[in-house]
Design a protein around this motif. Structure first.
Motif, PDB file in Angstrom:
ATOM      1  N   CYS A  72      38.665  37.766  43.732  1.00  0.00           N
ATOM      2  CA  CYS A  72      38.418  38.176  42.350  1.00  0.00           C
ATOM      3  C   CYS A  72      37.024  37.734  41.938  1.00  0.00           C
ATOM      4  O   CYS A  72      36.294  37.100  42.709  1.00  0.00           O
ATOM      5  CB  CYS A  72      39.473  37.598  41.408  1.00  0.00           C
ATOM      6  N   SER A  73      36.656  38.049  40.697  1.00  0.00           N
ATOM      7  CA  SER A  73      35.308  37.770  40.217  1.00  0.00           C
ATOM      8  C   SER A  73      35.119  36.338  39.732  1.00  0.00           C
ATOM      9  O   SER A  73      33.993  35.949  39.413  1.00  0.00           O
ATOM     10  CB  SER A  73      34.959  38.735  39.077  1.00  0.00           C
ATOM     11  N   ASP A  74      36.186  35.556  39.658  1.00  0.00           N
ATOM     12  CA  ASP A  74      36.083  34.165  39.208  1.00  0.00           C
ATOM     13  C   ASP A  74      36.131  33.238  40.417  1.00  0.00           C
ATOM     14  O   ASP A  74      37.180  33.096  41.053  1.00  0.00           O
ATOM     15  CB  ASP A  74      37.229  33.835  38.251  1.00  0.00           C
ATOM     16  N   LEU A 118      39.060  30.749  40.416  1.00  0.00           N
ATOM     17  CA  LEU A 118      40.362  31.308  40.786  1.00  0.00           C
ATOM     18  C   LEU A 118      40.447  31.533  42.287  1.00  0.00           C
ATOM     19  O   LEU A 118      41.503  31.328  42.897  1.00  0.00           O
ATOM     20  CB  LEU A 118      40.609  32.616  40.048  1.00  0.00           C
ATOM     21  N   GLU A 119      39.364  31.957  42.889  1.00  0.00           N
ATOM     22  CA  GLU A 119      39.366  32.141  44.343  1.00  0.00           C
ATOM     23  C   GLU A 119      39.573  30.805  45.038  1.00  0.00           C
ATOM     24  O   GLU A 119      40.306  30.723  46.032  1.00  0.00           O
ATOM     25  CB  GLU A 119      38.053  32.786  44.795  1.00  0.00           C
ATOM     26  N   HIS A 179      46.518  35.338  30.915  1.00  0.00           N
ATOM     27  CA  HIS A 179      45.161  35.156  31.447  1.00  0.00           C
ATOM     28  C   HIS A 179      44.513  33.898  30.880  1.00  0.00           C
ATOM     29  O   HIS A 179      43.847  33.159  31.605  1.00  0.00           O
ATOM     30  CB  HIS A 179      44.305  36.381  31.107  1.00  0.00           C
ATOM     31  N   ALA A 186      43.242  30.828  33.125  1.00  0.00           N
ATOM     32  CA  ALA A 186      41.796  30.567  33.173  1.00  0.00           C
ATOM     33  C   ALA A 186      41.406  29.232  32.557  1.00  0.00           C
ATOM     34  O   ALA A 186      40.240  28.828  32.644  1.00  0.00           O
ATOM     35  CB  ALA A 186      41.051  31.689  32.450  1.00  0.00           C
ATOM     36  N   ARG A 203      40.458  25.556  31.911  1.00  0.00           N
ATOM     37  CA  ARG A 203      39.847  24.568  32.803  1.00  0.00           C
ATOM     38  C   ARG A 203      40.105  23.130  32.365  1.00  0.00           C
ATOM     39  O   ARG A 203      39.818  22.199  33.121  1.00  0.00           O
ATOM     40  CB  ARG A 203      38.344  24.815  32.900  1.00  0.00           C
ATOM     41  N   THR A 238      38.029  22.200  39.249  1.00  0.00           N
ATOM     42  CA  THR A 238      36.728  21.770  38.722  1.00  0.00           C
ATOM     43  C   THR A 238      36.392  20.352  39.141  1.00  0.00           C
ATOM     44  O   THR A 238      35.224  19.945  39.085  1.00  0.00           O
ATOM     45  CB  THR A 238      36.702  21.849  37.180  1.00  0.00           C
ATOM     46  N   TYR A 289      40.242  38.899  31.807  1.00  0.00           N
ATOM     47  CA  TYR A 289      38.839  38.520  31.651  1.00  0.00           C
ATOM     48  C   TYR A 289      38.026  38.768  32.914  1.00  0.00           C
ATOM     49  O   TYR A 289      36.795  38.599  32.916  1.00  0.00           O
ATOM     50  CB  TYR A 289      38.735  37.042  31.264  1.00  0.00           C
ATOM     51  N   LEU A 290      38.683  39.172  33.992  1.00  0.00           N
ATOM     52  CA  LEU A 290      37.992  39.395  35.256  1.00  0.00           C
ATOM     53  C   LEU A 290      37.273  40.739  35.259  1.00  0.00           C
ATOM     54  O   LEU A 290      37.631  41.658  34.513  1.00  0.00           O
ATOM     55  CB  LEU A 290      38.982  39.342  36.415  1.00  0.00           C
TER      56      LEU A 290
END
Length: 973
Positions: free
Chosen positions: A460-462, A465-466, A741, A745, A747, A757, A821-822
């Motif tokens: 995915c774009s995050d 998350l990956e 979501h 997401a 953190r 993180t 949000y991705l």
């Protein structure tokens, strides 16, 4: 206010405007058949194994119409020698997964080749597939001539790992040789100075009192004409070592024992057998102590030179003792063995605060450290392990009594490669002392685990998350070791039923666990009490039976259904149905006159962040709510399994039980308006996802209450082992996917991404395994490698990327991505029918979706905001539809506070504006959330006016100014 996560309905055209990819037709090919769930069908235990195959073709909408199987018996593994082939003729069927064996039953040691070919609707025949060679093992007690031999006296659970040996003569015309071998304990076999096979910690762990796996090896190439030697070393392992968190050892017996049967077949048809018996001899070996928890100590000076070769002087060796062990417990494995699956180089070598050498491998893993060490004879090398550092030193307190230390005494001058044989550790860091001049290239980590085949991937774009997803993969790799364990490092490492109950769907996507979990379920059935009770962990080690416990013992119903859903395994379902029935009946007997399960011990929503540190079962959701909800779930799954198998009367009985219990749940725990006892997120997630609420009004209220609880919690985790795997699905099903979501997401602690993180490379047991100040949680139950909370990956596959099964085995796919949000996400899965893939991205105001549907399968495709899906057959497809990105409406003063909180950019803007007021401080946004919760239905203007008045009374702060700034700013830009 329009939620920026979901575009307006007018932005998405109907599915009829879909654009299909142009895919040209292609030839039809079939893969070599697979046998049951075996990747390597040598020494299998099924005389009528089921067969599967996949079809590859570029033709769209291809569906199998007929198939034909061919068998050819081959020499080398069969006592009957080569025979002519045979075929089934054409069979009219679209089935291609775990189809019944159509030939005569196989005999023990029989070796055959299997091929398949198919036709589609056009009647064109595919070529014959490549051949799969399969060979049966020893199928019955009468096939064994070997006896268990031991060097241990009864009542002596100590002593070095013994070496066993036997010499024999091989003729020149050897055709083939098979070694069938197992042990009470762990074994490492050798022939003529060479190691047999690549398995480690063999024979693995099963419920030894009921089932003991043996392995089959093709050892033809290891034998020589003339004199040969067969040898083995035995370790303690799960059989005789320390096991469990209460300090027990030798739970299965105090005598390690070896069972080996070497069968040689010659070109003239004659056979020769070398078996363990009184003619074998033994000697103490170089491994002085070995234990899975404590580690291994080896003195390499004590290994007799050439002991595993012919001609060794065995004058000092003693005769082995023969044990009377029931051969009926012997069984061939269902799944793959434990192997070395990867090696990782050290990423840094440094000096600890106390002056020792610390090695960081950059990844929390399971296995051991391999060292190339130098030093003279007698040099001591010590390796200690830990998952994290504390004050610059190994943090070993979380290991409890598992000292996880390997030591070696070198035998000669020069380089020696050191690694243990009969232990494993969970670690990222190692402390090494002893060898002089150690360099970073002298050290590597050996990763071990059950050698499962990878079948699922996510992107995915995050990046966070990956990394979270990668952490889930690593935690699964480390804990799927013979059995699905809870953790791999401390004095526990047990097959906790609650953990796999919640994680099974994620596991079945990421890896092929069909055989692995089928084997574990055999142990579950074997260890199940006569009253149907399922122990807390399997294999069961408890000194007294554990009480019936919801969500943990429910693995008996959940895991078989997951395996059927993902692998179309009706055979496993039929085998496990009696176990499912027995457990559900046991749980039903725990209910009282109200129809609810309220008595006895429960883990409840284990490790809810609100639970006291010393009472992890005391979460916000009452345990009776969890127990009664799971009774409904198990009754429904038992009914579904019975219906699938055609046992309609059984299905009816458990449907009625589910309905009675559902009514009792609603009557006892739910108000007329839909408020649930405990008022915790887990209670609502259970009620919504398990469909426990009888009226639409109650369901709407519960959905709204769950959403408000997530908002009021500041989008931090407020669930434990039970609620966490369900919360995102419950929100999604309630029409609140945007909140799912936000929760994923998040953190800030507690959350899934907080550990990421902070450098986590596996899933933590506790949300606060590492405290905010960086110190290790002081509780005695703290692990940094637990897969249970990683069950969220299943939602990431099914909902974030949008790839889910709509029929058993993914015969039908449900493609319904939730962009959130991705800006992109994808999932790829090797289904039983072939590879399926979903990939989407947001680009230039459009939503682009590409889908691969395997041959023989169909899919329902849901584009954003669709009310009905489009149905397609196999092939490659793509869609592009308008999708405005950043489409949040400008903030209005009349917007509700609830909608303001849901719009993350606007909410964040308000927090910053308020924090800019002189004298106003918030530790984080949760402080503002607490003030907002009583005002969720008020307008933003009313809330801000009241808030400013309360925050700065009499100081002249103008709420209108804040509202104006909030309105003028475009947080979505």
């Amino acid at each position: 206010m329009t939620n920026p996560i979901t575009p307006p309905a007018s932005a998405t055209p109907r599915a009829s405007q879909t654009q299909l990819a142009d895919v040209s037709l292609g030839a039809v090919r079939t893969t070599a058949p697979t046998v049951e769930h075996h990747d390597e069908p040598l020494g299998i235990g099924e005389e009528r194994p089921r067969l599967s195959w996949r079809v590859t073709t570029g033709a769209r909408n291809w569906v199998q119409e007929r198939y034909q199987l061919a068998i050819r018996r081959v020499g080398g593994g069969t006592a009957r020698g080569a025979e002519h082939g045979d075929t089934t003729g054409w069979i009219d069927s679209a089935e291609q997964v775990l189809v019944d064996w159509p030939f005569a039953p196989l005999a023990a040691r029989e070796r055959v080749e299997i091929r398949v070919r198919v036709t589609g609707e056009d009647g064109v025949e595919s070529p014959w597939s490549p051949a799969t060679t399969l060979e049966t093992g020893l199928l019955a007690p009468r096939d064994w001539d070997a006896r268990f031999i031991t060097a241990d006296g009864p009542g002596e659970p100590d002593g070095p790992a013994p070496l066993f040996r036997r010499e024999f003569t091989v003729r020149k015309d050897l055709l083939s040789a098979r070694l069938y071998i197992t042990a009470q304990g762990l074994y490492e076999a050798r022939i003529n100075g060479r190691r047999v096979g690549d398995h480690v910690l063999a024979p693995g762990w099963t419920s030894y009192r009921h089932r003991l796996h043996y392995q089959t090896y093709d050892v033809t190439e290891l034998l020589l004409p003339g004199a040969n030697a067969l040898g083995a070393m035995l370790g303690n392992g799960w059989y005789r070592g320390y096991l469990g968190y209460w300090g027990a050892r030798a739970l299965y017996g105090d005598q390690r024992a070896l069972l080996a049967q070497l069968e040689l077949r010659y070109a003239d048809g004659t056979e020769q057998r070398v078996v363990t018996d009184a003619d074998w001899s033994w000697l103490p070996g170089p491994v002085l102590t070995d234990d899975l928890y404590r580690g291994e100590h080896a003195d390499l000076r004590k290994e007799p030179a050439g002991w595993d070769r012919a001609g060794h002087d065995a004058a000092r060796w003693q005769a082995a003792d023969v044990l009377d062990t029931d051969p009926r417990i012997l069984t061939a494995p269902d799944g793959p063995p434990i192997r070395r699956t990867e090696t990782l180089p050290a990423v840094s070598l440094s000096e600890s605060s106390s002056g020792t050498t610390l090695v960081d491998f950059g990844q929390n893993l399971v296995g051991w450290v391999r060292i190339t060490a130098s030093g003279g004879p007698g040099t001591e090398v010590t390796v200690r392990h830990a998952e994290v550092l504390q004050n610059g030193e190994l943090a070993t307190r979380p290991l409890r009594t598992a000292t996880s230390t390997d030591t070696y005494t070198l035998a000669e001058t020069g380089e020696t490669v050191l690694e243990p044989r009969f232990t494993f550790h969970g670690f990222r860091y190692a402390e090494i002392s002893g060898p002089p001049g150690l360099a970073i290239h002298d050290v590597e980590a050996v990763v071990i685990g059950s050698d499962l085949r990878r079948t699922g991937w996510f992107s995915c774009s995050d990046p966070l998350l990956e990394r979270l997803h990668e952490n889930v993969v690593w935690s699964m790799r480390g804990n799927f070791l013979a059995v699905p364990t809870d953790c791999p490092q401390r004095d526990e490492r047990l097959g906790w039923t609650g953990d796999i109950q919640v994680f099974a769907p994620t596991a079945a996507f990421l890896y092929d666990v069909g055989g692995f979990l089928a084997s574990w379920l055999r142990d579950l059935s074997a260890d199940q009490g006569k009253d149907g009770n399922v122990p807390w962990f399997v294999p069961d080690l408890m000194p007294t039976p554990s009480p019936p416990t919801a969500a943990w013992s429910d693995a008996a119903t959940v895991v078989p259904w997951v395996l059927h859903e993902r692998y179309v395994d009706r055979g496993l379902l039929a085998r496990q149905l009696p176990s499912m029935v027995a457990w559900t009946d046991c749980a039903a007997r725990e209910t009282d006159e109200t129809g609810c399960w309220r008595a006895g011990f429960q883990f409840g929503d284990w490790l809810d962040p609100a639970a006291p540190a010393d009472a992890p079962s005391a979460g916000r959701t009452p345990p009776e709510v969890v127990a009664t909800a799971y009774l409904v779930r198990s009754a429904e799954l038992t009914s579904l399994a019975a219906e699938t198998l055609g046992e309609l009367e059984t299905a009816r009985r458990y449907t009625e039980l589910a309905e009675r219990t559902r009514a009792a749940f609603a009557r006892e725990y739910v108000t007329a308006s839909g408020r649930i006892l405990g008022d915790g997120q887990t209670a609502y997630a259970l009620a919504l996802h398990f469909d426990l609420l009888p009226t639409p009004e109650q369901r709407r209220h519960a959905a709204r209450r769950l959403a408000d609880l997530v908002r009021s919690g500041g989008f931090r985790i407020a669930t434990g082992f039970v609620g966490t795997p369900l919360i995102l699905d419950a929100l999604t099903e309630a029409g609140e996917a945007h909140l799912a979501h936000r929760l994923l997401a998040q953190r800030q602690a507690p959350s899934w991404l907080d550990p990421v993180t902070r450098g986590a490379t596996t899933i933590w047991e506790r949300w606060d395994s590492l405290l905010p100040d960086g110190s290790v949680n002081p509780d005695g139950m703290t692990s940094f490698n637990h897969y249970a909370l990683g069950a969220v990956a299943d939602w990431m596959h099914r909902s974030l990327a949008g790839l889910a099964p709509a029929a058993p085995g993914y015969r039908s796919l449900r493609v319904r991505p939730l962009p959130g949000y991705l800006t992109r996400a994808s999932a790829r899965h090797l289904t039983p029918y072939g590879e399926a893939e979903v990939a989407w991205r947001l680009d230039d105001g459009a939503f682009h979706l590409s889908v691969v549907v395997p041959p023989g399968c169909t899919a329902e495709i849901w584009l954003p905001d669709d009310r009905v899906p489009e149905h397609v057959g196999s092939g490659r497809y793509s869609w592009s539809v308008p999708y405005p990105v950043g489409a949040g409406a400008q903030l209005q003063r009349t917007t509700s506070v609830r909608s303001l909180i849901d719009d993350e950019p606007s909410w964040t803007r308000l927090v910053k504006l308020l924090q800019s007021i002189e004298g106003v401080t918030f530790a984080d946004d949760r402080a503002l959330v607490k003030l907002a919760v009583p005002n969720l239905d008020r307008s933003v203007a009313d809330f801000v006016s009241r808030l400013v008045a309360d925050l700065r009374p009499g100081r002249g702060v103008d709420a209108a100014e804040i509202l104006a700034e909030l309105e003028e700013a475009d947080p979505h830009a």
